[in-house]
Design a protein around this motif. Sequence first.
Motif, PDB file in Angstrom:
ATOM      1  N   SER A  42     -56.919  -9.039  -1.089  1.00 37.26           N
ATOM      2  CA  SER A  42     -57.868  -9.267  -2.195  1.00 37.26           C
ATOM      3  C   SER A  42     -58.722  -8.036  -1.671  1.00 37.26           C
ATOM      4  O   SER A  42     -59.100  -6.786  -2.565  1.00 37.26           O
ATOM      5  CB  SER A  42     -58.103 -10.206  -2.245  1.00 37.26           C
ATOM      6  OG  SER A  42     -59.595 -10.564  -1.240  1.00 37.26           O
ATOM      7  N   TYR A  73     -58.310 -10.406 -14.599  1.00 39.55           N
ATOM      8  CA  TYR A  73     -57.723 -10.308 -13.344  1.00 39.55           C
ATOM      9  C   TYR A  73     -58.311 -10.922 -12.134  1.00 39.55           C
ATOM     10  O   TYR A  73     -58.441 -12.029 -11.180  1.00 39.55           O
ATOM     11  CB  TYR A  73     -56.537  -9.670 -12.065  1.00 39.55           C
ATOM     12  CG  TYR A  73     -54.791  -9.430 -12.981  1.00 39.55           C
ATOM     13  CD1 TYR A  73     -55.061  -7.890 -13.514  1.00 39.55           C
ATOM     14  CD2 TYR A  73     -54.724 -10.072 -13.887  1.00 39.55           C
ATOM     15  CE1 TYR A  73     -54.407  -7.170 -14.750  1.00 39.55           C
ATOM     16  CE2 TYR A  73     -53.250  -9.553 -14.800  1.00 39.55           C
ATOM     17  CZ  TYR A  73     -53.136  -8.347 -15.146  1.00 39.55           C
ATOM     18  OH  TYR A  73     -52.293  -8.238 -16.095  1.00 39.55           O
ATOM     19  N   PHE A  74     -59.648 -10.780 -11.585  1.00 33.48           N
ATOM     20  CA  PHE A  74     -60.329 -10.280 -11.046  1.00 33.48           C
ATOM     21  C   PHE A  74     -61.373 -11.884 -11.609  1.00 33.48           C
ATOM     22  O   PHE A  74     -61.676 -12.586 -11.349  1.00 33.48           O
ATOM     23  CB  PHE A  74     -61.437  -9.612 -10.522  1.00 33.48           C
ATOM     24  CG  PHE A  74     -61.245  -8.821  -9.004  1.00 33.48           C
ATOM     25  CD1 PHE A  74     -59.884  -7.810  -9.700  1.00 33.48           C
ATOM     26  CD2 PHE A  74     -61.277  -9.037  -8.250  1.00 33.48           C
ATOM     27  CE1 PHE A  74     -59.511  -7.272  -8.885  1.00 33.48           C
ATOM     28  CE2 PHE A  74     -60.422  -8.272  -6.940  1.00 33.48           C
ATOM     29  CZ  PHE A  74     -59.533  -7.437  -7.241  1.00 33.48           C
ATOM     30  N   LEU A 123     -56.536  -4.814  -1.718  1.00 28.64           N
ATOM     31  CA  LEU A 123     -56.977  -4.413  -3.598  1.00 28.64           C
ATOM     32  C   LEU A 123     -57.860  -3.970  -4.479  1.00 28.64           C
ATOM     33  O   LEU A 123     -57.225  -2.719  -5.048  1.00 28.64           O
ATOM     34  CB  LEU A 123     -56.087  -6.207  -4.052  1.00 28.64           C
ATOM     35  CG  LEU A 123     -56.257  -5.767  -5.954  1.00 28.64           C
ATOM     36  CD1 LEU A 123     -54.521  -5.002  -6.142  1.00 28.64           C
ATOM     37  CD2 LEU A 123     -55.645  -7.838  -6.484  1.00 28.64           C
ATOM     38  N   GLY A 133     -58.314 -14.377  -4.952  1.00 28.05           N
ATOM     39  CA  GLY A 133     -58.583 -14.167  -3.371  1.00 28.05           C
ATOM     40  C   GLY A 133     -60.689 -13.432  -2.988  1.00 28.05           C
ATOM     41  O   GLY A 133     -60.790 -13.762  -1.489  1.00 28.05           O
ATOM     42  N   PHE A 134     -60.521 -12.249  -3.549  1.00 32.18           N
ATOM     43  CA  PHE A 134     -61.958 -11.763  -3.760  1.00 32.18           C
ATOM     44  C   PHE A 134     -62.895 -12.882  -3.449  1.00 32.18           C
ATOM     45  O   PHE A 134     -63.437 -13.612  -3.686  1.00 32.18           O
ATOM     46  CB  PHE A 134     -61.910 -10.318  -5.149  1.00 32.18           C
ATOM     47  CG  PHE A 134     -62.546  -9.783  -3.772  1.00 32.18           C
ATOM     48  CD1 PHE A 134     -64.083 -10.082  -5.054  1.00 32.18           C
ATOM     49  CD2 PHE A 134     -62.728  -8.067  -3.972  1.00 32.18           C
ATOM     50  CE1 PHE A 134     -65.010  -8.615  -4.171  1.00 32.18           C
ATOM     51  CE2 PHE A 134     -63.217  -7.437  -3.441  1.00 32.18           C
ATOM     52  CZ  PHE A 134     -64.501  -7.521  -3.671  1.00 32.18           C
ATOM     53  N   ARG A 135     -63.674 -11.982  -1.500  1.00 35.75           N
ATOM     54  CA  ARG A 135     -65.122 -13.029  -1.786  1.00 35.75           C
ATOM     55  C   ARG A 135     -66.355 -11.983  -2.212  1.00 35.75           C
ATOM     56  O   ARG A 135     -66.543 -10.318  -1.980  1.00 35.75           O
ATOM     57  CB  ARG A 135     -65.304 -13.350   0.066  1.00 35.75           C
ATOM     58  CG  ARG A 135     -64.509 -13.719   0.379  1.00 35.75           C
ATOM     59  CD  ARG A 135     -64.358 -15.956  -0.490  1.00 35.75           C
ATOM     60  NE  ARG A 135     -64.021 -16.583   0.177  1.00 35.75           N
ATOM     61  CZ  ARG A 135     -63.558 -17.248   1.192  1.00 35.75           C
ATOM     62  NH1 ARG A 135     -64.659 -17.221   2.633  1.00 35.75           N
ATOM     63  NH2 ARG A 135     -62.614 -18.300   2.424  1.00 35.75           N
ATOM     64  N   TYR A 136     -66.747 -12.448  -3.462  1.00 34.48           N
ATOM     65  CA  TYR A 136     -68.215 -12.347  -3.994  1.00 34.48           C
ATOM     66  C   TYR A 136     -69.613 -12.222  -2.460  1.00 34.48           C
ATOM     67  O   TYR A 136     -69.387 -13.119  -2.787  1.00 34.48           O
ATOM     68  CB  TYR A 136     -68.445 -11.962  -5.161  1.00 34.48           C
ATOM     69  CG  TYR A 136     -67.522 -11.865  -6.324  1.00 34.48           C
ATOM     70  CD1 TYR A 136     -66.036 -12.890  -6.231  1.00 34.48           C
ATOM     71  CD2 TYR A 136     -66.917 -11.077  -6.753  1.00 34.48           C
ATOM     72  CE1 TYR A 136     -64.808 -12.823  -7.304  1.00 34.48           C
ATOM     73  CE2 TYR A 136     -66.012  -9.977  -7.561  1.00 34.48           C
ATOM     74  CZ  TYR A 136     -65.227 -11.581  -7.637  1.00 34.48           C
ATOM     75  OH  TYR A 136     -64.161 -10.831  -8.333  1.00 34.48           O
ATOM     76  N   ALA A 150     -55.934 -11.181  -6.491  1.00 32.53           N
ATOM     77  CA  ALA A 150     -57.450 -10.854  -6.616  1.00 32.53           C
ATOM     78  C   ALA A 150     -58.325 -11.735  -6.816  1.00 32.53           C
ATOM     79  O   ALA A 150     -59.556 -12.456  -6.500  1.00 32.53           O
ATOM     80  CB  ALA A 150     -57.638 -10.999  -8.435  1.00 32.53           C
ATOM     81  N   PRO A 200     -55.313 -13.974   2.671  1.00 27.10           N
ATOM     82  CA  PRO A 200     -55.813 -13.855   1.072  1.00 27.10           C
ATOM     83  C   PRO A 200     -57.481 -13.326   0.969  1.00 27.10           C
ATOM     84  O   PRO A 200     -57.091 -12.045   0.241  1.00 27.10           O
ATOM     85  CB  PRO A 200     -56.393 -15.146   1.042  1.00 27.10           C
ATOM     86  CG  PRO A 200     -55.345 -16.236   1.616  1.00 27.10           C
ATOM     87  CD  PRO A 200     -55.443 -15.348   3.203  1.00 27.10           C
ATOM     88  N   GLN A 201     -57.982 -13.075   2.027  1.00 31.52           N
ATOM     89  CA  GLN A 201     -58.955 -12.413   2.101  1.00 31.52           C
ATOM     90  C   GLN A 201     -59.194 -11.383   1.951  1.00 31.52           C
ATOM     91  O   GLN A 201     -59.667  -9.771   1.388  1.00 31.52           O
ATOM     92  CB  GLN A 201     -60.786 -12.562   2.041  1.00 31.52           C
ATOM     93  CG  GLN A 201     -61.768 -12.205   2.285  1.00 31.52           C
ATOM     94  CD  GLN A 201     -63.065 -13.117   2.953  1.00 31.52           C
ATOM     95  OE1 GLN A 201     -63.580 -14.171   3.956  1.00 31.52           O
ATOM     96  NE2 GLN A 201     -64.105 -12.541   3.128  1.00 31.52           N
TER      97      GLN A 201
END
Lengths: 187, 280
Positions: free
Chosen positions: A117, A139-140, A120, B20-23, B18, A113-114
């Motif tokens: 993303s 969405y984010f 994406l 799963g996005f790592r900040y 989205a 998933p990372q």
Amino acid sequence: MNDAELVRRTRQGDLDAWEALMQAYQQPVFRFACLLLGDADEAEDVAQETFIRAYRSLASFDLERAIRPWLLQITANLARNRQRSAGRYLQALRRWSQSEPAPTTTLGERSGPQWESQVLRQAVQRLTRTDQEMIYLRYFLDLSERETADALGIAAGTVKSRTHRALQHLRSVVDTDFPVLAEERQA
Amino acid sequence: MSEPRSKDNWEQRVRDTAKGFRYPLTPDISGAVRQRLEGRTAQATGSGRRRLSWALVVVCALAGLLLVPQVRASVRALLRIGVIEIELPTATPQAQFATPLVQQPLTSTPMLTTSTTLALTPTPRPTPVSGLLALVGETTLDAARRRMPYPLRLPTYPADLGPPDRVWVQDLDGPATIVAWMDSENPTRIRLALQVLFSPAFGRKSAVIHLEETQVNGRPAAWVQGRHMLQFERATDHYDYDLGRLVEGNVLIWTDDTYTYRLETDLPLAEAVKIAESLR
């Protein structure tokens, strides 16, 4: 203590109140700046500037208004300005000199998933600035339609149609350049 | 798979992906801002120090590039005041406008066609009001104040100025307000017009004949005299186009912490600066 009360206290010179508000919203402001600018240091600068500008404008802030979308609106505008300034050339040069070869990953790592993303986000970066902001906010950062309208300075009724168009544009980019995201997940 | 179901699936896919996005870890922004507000530090620290060393690298790289004649010829000198970029004047006394204007929000001249050559003069002329009648977005001052993200300040000099007679708010990728005071002796002419711009609006002045660098409230400002082109970039969901018009008269451009201002007037520079510094 709610946001309106913290704003009132800040207006009276209470910096502790302003600090409490900043602590509540610094994460979404910073994350939005990261998404728009792609650089944590630049995002930190923009996030700080967001709160500086907001603090100076508190006298005219409408207490009926939600503060988070207002802060994100300032962030978006500062990020745009930042990208038009000479600073973007320095950043591009820094990235060029610090560029590392793509990490070697296993097939498993490239399907998590990372990783998806991040791909994406790369796809979103191909969109117009308006579409990017819409996708990131909805969405984010998971803002509601109402908050998104407020953050973008548009009528609430147009968020749905603009979101739909942004998703269509994103789908076109993904189908062309990022086919791995276009594949439906297997149940 | 039916069309509506496919749309819903795509939206959900985007939403799920989205998440799963790592900040990067959020730094202590509140503490740094508090220090700045209390005057303990002067500016942002995030990238400031690193930026200085890279600035030196860029200067050296650019110096090398400028040894190439073709590069030198292609570099146009620019002055940037807030969201307005000004191409510095050349020695050429006449300008040829090769690009037809798409729209003229404050036009006082007929639309130009390809290859029109103008004999430019420095004599300022007040903007006729007929151009404003075509301007979209006329509204009230109260409505404009609500649309703008920061307090809208207006000139208090000259003493007889009073509130503006006409107000417009336009979308230049962000709200932009135009306020105008009419000439009481000639109602068809504008006495003074102030445009208040907010990022991400971005405008460019070209074919500038006379440019003087000056100051407003101790900050860099620009004074442009004579006819020149003003274009704004705008990107919307529907179309991208340039908003362009020919500007006549004198224009003072300056910024404060929030906005970029353009003051169109037929007054001399000293008076224009007094007006600019009277904003409250």
